[in-house]
Structure formats: C-alpha cells, structure tokens
Design a protein around this motif. Sequence first.
Motif, mmCIF file in Angstrom:
data_model
loop_
_atom_site.group_PDB
_atom_site.id
_atom_site.type_symbol
_atom_site.label_atom_id
_atom_site.label_comp_id
_atom_site.label_asym_id
_atom_site.label_seq_id
_atom_site.Cartn_x
_atom_site.Cartn_y
_atom_site.Cartn_z
ATOM 1 N N PRO A 379 10.611 -41.805 -47.260
ATOM 2 C CA PRO A 379 10.770 -40.487 -47.895
ATOM 3 C C PRO A 379 9.463 -39.867 -48.370
ATOM 4 C CG PRO A 379 12.503 -41.964 -48.626
ATOM 5 C CD PRO A 379 11.558 -42.787 -47.808
ATOM 6 N N GLN A 380 8.561 -40.674 -48.911
ATOM 7 C CA GLN A 380 7.312 -40.121 -49.428
ATOM 8 C C GLN A 380 6.390 -39.611 -48.319
ATOM 9 O OE1 GLN A 380 8.458 -43.217 -49.773
ATOM 10 N NE2 GLN A 380 6.829 -44.781 -49.695
ATOM 11 N N SER A 381 6.668 -40.003 -47.073
ATOM 12 C CA SER A 381 5.858 -39.560 -45.936
ATOM 13 C C SER A 381 6.583 -38.562 -45.042
ATOM 14 C CB SER A 381 5.432 -40.765 -45.079
ATOM 15 O OG SER A 381 4.693 -41.694 -45.833
ATOM 16 N N TYR A 382 7.873 -38.395 -45.278
ATOM 17 C CA TYR A 382 8.676 -37.596 -44.351
ATOM 18 C C TYR A 382 8.573 -36.103 -44.615
ATOM 19 C CZ TYR A 382 12.639 -35.677 -41.816
ATOM 20 O OH TYR A 382 13.425 -34.926 -40.977
ATOM 21 N N THR A 383 8.344 -35.358 -43.552
ATOM 22 C CA THR A 383 8.459 -33.904 -43.543
ATOM 23 C C THR A 383 9.142 -33.524 -42.243
ATOM 24 O OG1 THR A 383 6.406 -33.620 -44.799
ATOM 25 C CG2 THR A 383 7.229 -31.701 -43.599
ATOM 26 N N ALA A 384 10.152 -32.688 -42.314
ATOM 27 C CA ALA A 384 10.829 -32.249 -41.097
ATOM 28 C C ALA A 384 9.842 -31.508 -40.209
ATOM 29 C CB ALA A 384 12.013 -31.354 -41.449
ATOM 30 N N LEU A 385 9.821 -31.873 -38.931
ATOM 31 C CA LEU A 385 8.879 -31.274 -38.004
ATOM 32 C C LEU A 385 9.440 -30.008 -37.378
ATOM 33 C CD1 LEU A 385 7.647 -34.475 -36.112
ATOM 34 C CD2 LEU A 385 6.463 -33.227 -37.932
ATOM 35 N N SER A 386 8.539 -29.092 -37.041
ATOM 36 C CA SER A 386 8.884 -27.904 -36.268
ATOM 37 C C SER A 386 7.858 -27.760 -35.162
ATOM 38 C CB SER A 386 8.901 -26.656 -37.158
ATOM 39 O OG SER A 386 7.624 -26.444 -37.739
ATOM 40 N N ALA A 387 8.175 -26.970 -34.162
ATOM 41 C CA ALA A 387 7.279 -26.795 -33.018
ATOM 42 C C ALA A 387 7.153 -25.322 -32.677
ATOM 43 C CB ALA A 387 7.799 -27.574 -31.818
ATOM 44 N N ALA A 388 5.939 -24.920 -32.314
ATOM 45 C CA ALA A 388 5.679 -23.525 -31.979
ATOM 46 C C ALA A 388 6.022 -23.213 -30.530
ATOM 47 C CB ALA A 388 4.212 -23.190 -32.252
ATOM 48 N N ASN A 389 6.018 -24.259 -29.680
ATOM 49 C CA ASN A 389 6.292 -24.030 -28.265
ATOM 50 C C ASN A 389 6.811 -25.325 -27.643
ATOM 51 O OD1 ASN A 389 3.901 -25.657 -27.493
ATOM 52 N ND2 ASN A 389 2.746 -23.901 -28.296
ATOM 53 N N THR A 390 7.214 -25.216 -26.387
ATOM 54 C CA THR A 390 7.808 -26.363 -25.700
ATOM 55 C C THR A 390 6.841 -27.533 -25.610
ATOM 56 O OG1 THR A 390 9.324 -24.988 -24.414
ATOM 57 C CG2 THR A 390 8.778 -27.157 -23.514
ATOM 58 N N ARG A 391 5.605 -27.252 -25.312
ATOM 59 C CA ARG A 391 4.640 -28.337 -25.157
ATOM 60 C C ARG A 391 4.450 -29.101 -26.464
ATOM 61 N NH1 ARG A 391 -1.518 -27.882 -22.631
ATOM 62 N NH2 ARG A 391 -2.019 -30.093 -22.830
ATOM 63 N N ASP A 392 4.328 -28.382 -27.572
ATOM 64 C CA ASP A 392 4.201 -29.056 -28.867
ATOM 65 C C ASP A 392 5.429 -29.896 -29.170
ATOM 66 O OD1 ASP A 392 1.730 -27.963 -29.238
ATOM 67 O OD2 ASP A 392 2.393 -26.370 -30.597
ATOM 68 N N ALA A 393 6.602 -29.333 -28.877
ATOM 69 C CA ALA A 393 7.848 -30.055 -29.148
ATOM 70 C C ALA A 393 7.915 -31.354 -28.358
ATOM 71 C CB ALA A 393 9.041 -29.166 -28.811
ATOM 72 N N ILE A 394 7.602 -31.287 -27.077
ATOM 73 C CA ILE A 394 7.686 -32.478 -26.232
ATOM 74 C C ILE A 394 6.669 -33.529 -26.663
ATOM 75 C CG2 ILE A 394 7.291 -33.336 -23.883
ATOM 76 C CD1 ILE A 394 8.761 -30.836 -22.885
ATOM 77 N N ASN A 395 5.495 -33.103 -27.059
ATOM 78 C CA ASN A 395 4.499 -34.071 -27.533
ATOM 79 C C ASN A 395 4.971 -34.776 -28.794
ATOM 80 O OD1 ASN A 395 2.581 -33.839 -25.485
ATOM 81 N ND2 ASN A 395 1.606 -32.069 -26.441
ATOM 82 N N LEU A 396 5.644 -34.061 -29.681
ATOM 83 C CA LEU A 396 6.184 -34.684 -30.891
ATOM 84 C C LEU A 396 7.325 -35.636 -30.557
ATOM 85 C CD1 LEU A 396 6.205 -31.578 -33.287
ATOM 86 C CD2 LEU A 396 4.716 -33.584 -33.457
ATOM 87 N N ILE A 397 8.193 -35.207 -29.667
ATOM 88 C CA ILE A 397 9.314 -36.059 -29.239
ATOM 89 C C ILE A 397 8.781 -37.310 -28.555
ATOM 90 C CG2 ILE A 397 11.291 -36.193 -27.670
ATOM 91 C CD1 ILE A 397 11.471 -33.046 -28.122
ATOM 92 N N ARG A 398 7.778 -37.106 -27.728
ATOM 93 C CA ARG A 398 7.207 -38.213 -26.970
ATOM 94 C C ARG A 398 6.603 -39.270 -27.883
ATOM 95 N NH1 ARG A 398 2.471 -37.414 -22.388
ATOM 96 N NH2 ARG A 398 2.442 -39.583 -21.637
ATOM 97 N N ARG A 399 5.943 -38.853 -28.941
ATOM 98 C CA ARG A 399 5.352 -39.813 -29.874
ATOM 99 C C ARG A 399 6.426 -40.733 -30.448
ATOM 100 N NH1 ARG A 399 2.674 -37.793 -35.460
ATOM 101 N NH2 ARG A 399 4.781 -36.929 -35.622
ATOM 102 N N THR A 400 7.510 -40.153 -30.917
ATOM 103 C CA THR A 400 8.573 -40.967 -31.496
ATOM 104 C C THR A 400 9.234 -41.853 -30.442
ATOM 105 O OG1 THR A 400 9.018 -39.397 -33.274
ATOM 106 C CG2 THR A 400 10.813 -40.872 -32.662
ATOM 107 N N LYS A 401 9.461 -41.283 -29.264
ATOM 108 C CA LYS A 401 10.171 -42.053 -28.241
ATOM 109 C C LYS A 401 9.345 -43.224 -27.735
ATOM 110 C CE LYS A 401 12.966 -41.594 -24.080
ATOM 111 N NZ LYS A 401 13.208 -40.830 -22.840
ATOM 112 N N GLU A 402 8.044 -43.051 -27.580
ATOM 113 C CA GLU A 402 7.192 -44.164 -27.149
ATOM 114 C C GLU A 402 7.314 -45.348 -28.093
ATOM 115 O OE1 GLU A 402 3.255 -42.632 -26.888
ATOM 116 O OE2 GLU A 402 3.537 -41.796 -24.880
ATOM 117 N N ASN A 403 7.427 -45.059 -29.371
ATOM 118 C CA ASN A 403 7.541 -46.135 -30.365
ATOM 119 C C ASN A 403 8.947 -46.717 -30.411
ATOM 120 O OD1 ASN A 403 4.829 -45.771 -31.068
ATOM 121 N ND2 ASN A 403 5.338 -44.163 -32.537
ATOM 122 N N GLU A 404 9.956 -45.869 -30.251
ATOM 123 C CA GLU A 404 11.330 -46.358 -30.224
ATOM 124 C C GLU A 404 11.566 -47.274 -29.036
ATOM 125 O OE1 GLU A 404 14.089 -46.114 -32.130
ATOM 126 O OE2 GLU A 404 12.902 -45.133 -33.684
#
Length: 469
Positions: A379-404
């Motif tokens: 919780p102390q590190s969490y902030t809901a993410l937003s994306a300005a465009n598709t490329r930013d969104a996919i890069n954020l999704i990709r980071r989490t998925k690589e670790n999952e």
Amino acid sequence: MKCKFTVFIPFVLLFATVLSSCNDYLDVVPKGRKIPKTLADFEALMRDEYTNQRFPIAQATLLLNDYYERQENLNYSQLSRINYMWEEGTSRINFNNTSEGTYYTGYAAISTFNLLVQYVPTATEATEQQRKTLVAQAKLARAMHYFVLVNYYADTYEAANAGSKLSVPLIESADISAPHKQVTIQEMYDYILLNITEALPDLPADGATVVHATVAAAHAFRARVYLQMGNYPEALQAADMALAENDQLFDWTAYYESYKDLIEQPGLYPSLPSPKGYDYVENYIFGHGEVAFASSENDVRVDRAGRFEPGDASFAARWKLRTLGNETYYQSITAGRYNQGGITTAEVYLIKAECLARNNDLTGAMQALNAVRAKRILPQSYTALSAANTRDAINLIRRTKENEMLFTIVAFADMRRFNKDPQYARTLTKKADNVTLSLKPESHLWTMPFPLGAINNPGNGTIKQNVNQ
C-alpha cells in the motif's frame, strides 16, 4: 487438490506397445503388469504429474537470464553457457543432447494424451459423459504441450509467414510406429485451436483435481494462444469468458505482512510456505515447471530483480538478497509447489489488459492491470497507473506480466512476440566479468535447436532442424 498419485511411464509404453500389436496378444498381460481397461485405469494417467503435467523450459529461462545460474553449472553444460552468456558465435546444435528435457518430456506427455483420446471411448465402468470428459481433458493437455514445443523449437508466430515456416512434428497417435509430419507453424496453431474447440463442449466446470482441465482452463488457454497469434479480439473474448468462471487474485500484500518479521530479519533465509501450489486461488489448471514437485523456486539475478516494480510484495516475499563468497543473488525463501506450467487468473487479467490497450481502451486496460497490481504492490508504494497512449499502456502491462510469468513458457513466448514489433523490440544487456554483453531481438538464439537425438532418430517421419547453429 482432492487426490494425487503417480503412474510410471513403463505403464504407458506397455499399453501403447500392446495395443499397436496383433489382436491375438491383447489378452496376454505380462506378469506384474496391468493393461488399462476401466475409466479409472485411464484416468490414472492424467494424474501422472511427473510424466504428463511437467513443462521443462530450462534453456529458454537461461536465455532470458531470468534466474541466477552458478558458474559451476555453466562450466558443466556448454549449451547452458551459450544461452546464458549469449554466445552467438558458438553453434548450439552439437551440444543439444545435454538438454533434451523439453522435447522428450513434451512428446512423452503427448503420447499419453494421444492414448487417452484413442482408447478412452471404449473404457469400461464409465458413463458416456465420463468418457467424453476425460477425452476432452486429454485434448486440452495435449494442446498445452504443443504450445510449449512450438514456442520453443520454432520461430514465433507471424501471420505473414506462419504458413511457410516449419514448426515441430505433429503426432496424433499413441502407436509407436505411427507416421508423423513436421507441420508448419500455422498448421500447429490451427491444431492447437482445434483441440480447444473440440474439448470445450465436454469439459466440466470443476475438475476432479487441479490438473484436470475445466471450461475455465480452456478459455484461459485459448486467450493465451490467440494473444500469441496477435488475434486480440478473440483473445479478449476468451479472457473475459475465463474470468467469468474465476477472477480471484491472491493477495501478496497480505501474505507479505503475515511473514514480514521473518522476511525482514537480517541474515535469516526462511522457508515460507509457497501459496502457488495446488490450492492457489488463481489456478485455472496446474502444471509443474522444470522440476516436478520442486521444493523451491530458482534464485534470481540482481539485475533481473531490478525489473520488479518498487514495493512488489510478491517479489519481497519470495526472494531475499544474499552474498556467498563472490556470488550475490536473490535467494528463494519459499518452499512447496509452484504452478509454472499451468494457467492463472493473473495471466488472463494481463492478457485482457493488453487486448484492451491494443483496441485503444486505455481506461479498461489500466483497470485490468491495476486489479493485479493492487494485490501485489504494498500500500505505501501503490499508485493506480494510467497511460497516455497504447504504447505506454503495453509497456506498463508488459512489466507486470514479465514478473508474473517468471520461469514459464509465457515469459519466453511474449519476449519473442514483442521482438517482432519494432515498437516493442528490446535488446537485453548485462555485465559479466566487466564486459557488457547483449542479446538482440533478431538473434538466432531465440529459437532453440532440436536435440540431436530427435534429428538422428526421428521415428516414422522426418525432422528438419529449425536453426543453423
């Protein structure tokens, strides 16, 4: 998991041999052996986790540098060293008999599931629906193994050339002498999808155990396959159908808090209970990774650990920094079972997120991503993410998925898939002995060579090597 036991592979080989022989011998049972006849006999093969529910992909994980490999192991296995150190100038083909597990484990399992598809329809002591259900579960399991093989030994799927590039041998019979053909990548993906389609009508809502496929598992796997093919509408539809059956996520932040004192105690490397085993709430279907019944996860390289998001409780609860002699790495601190070969809800949430991002639904994509992150980031590190465009969104999704998806075929398949797109292609880099090494997206190392044993002894068919070195 309600019940679980192991049936050794000679049982399968005996049955395949007998049934492929003359009918005169069908009633001759070797002393101490049993030929399966009842549904329970056949169903025991589905529960053989060591032989049929294991998905080893060691060389792919080494190539990704997703775990820490000790120097003595690299000295022992030249193939491992080539992949781990990205030695593009050294041919892997002649060393590949040192790592045949992916190939032979996959085809041993496929042989078992072919056997079930062929012979369960005549099983005794069963209803017709029980027979259909076990056949359907065998078809989905067979397709899952073929997905690993085609994403390991063949080039990644590209619609423009999938019909002309070869993949892996397609074997549909359990008969030892049955002919087989090395099909194209497109033909293999079509076959995988056909198995899912044929299985779905007869799959149950709940499996007898977590290795028995369900409707939800089939939809989740279908989402994975369509995503790999770049068919985002179909992948999204399948993801939604899977999540409608099960959308639970494990709360890693609560798990971390439960064991915080042990995790943070200096010098202590505990063996915390792994929540990623048979009863993991995220499981659609369970599969073992490189080692069946592994007691711990692989250790993680320090540079790979840096790709986890700050405050990731799932990382902090599973690995702890350690230095022994001149080696520093993150040591695994959990013990138990690990679903590295199956499918989980977290993967499906992230498939959904990418599909929505590809369709420019950035709000929906971030909602799906943040649903996972809220259960991972403290919780102390969490902030809901937003994306300005598709490329930013996919890069954020990709980071989490690589670790999952660490230590799974999906991490490897996703990297290869993204490497075909100039927007997302990535050159991996690292330092070793004060030398900077790199692995480029177009490297031939991204496709594993067939084992020499398979090339030299292809059975009743032919196999063409998919790489030049």
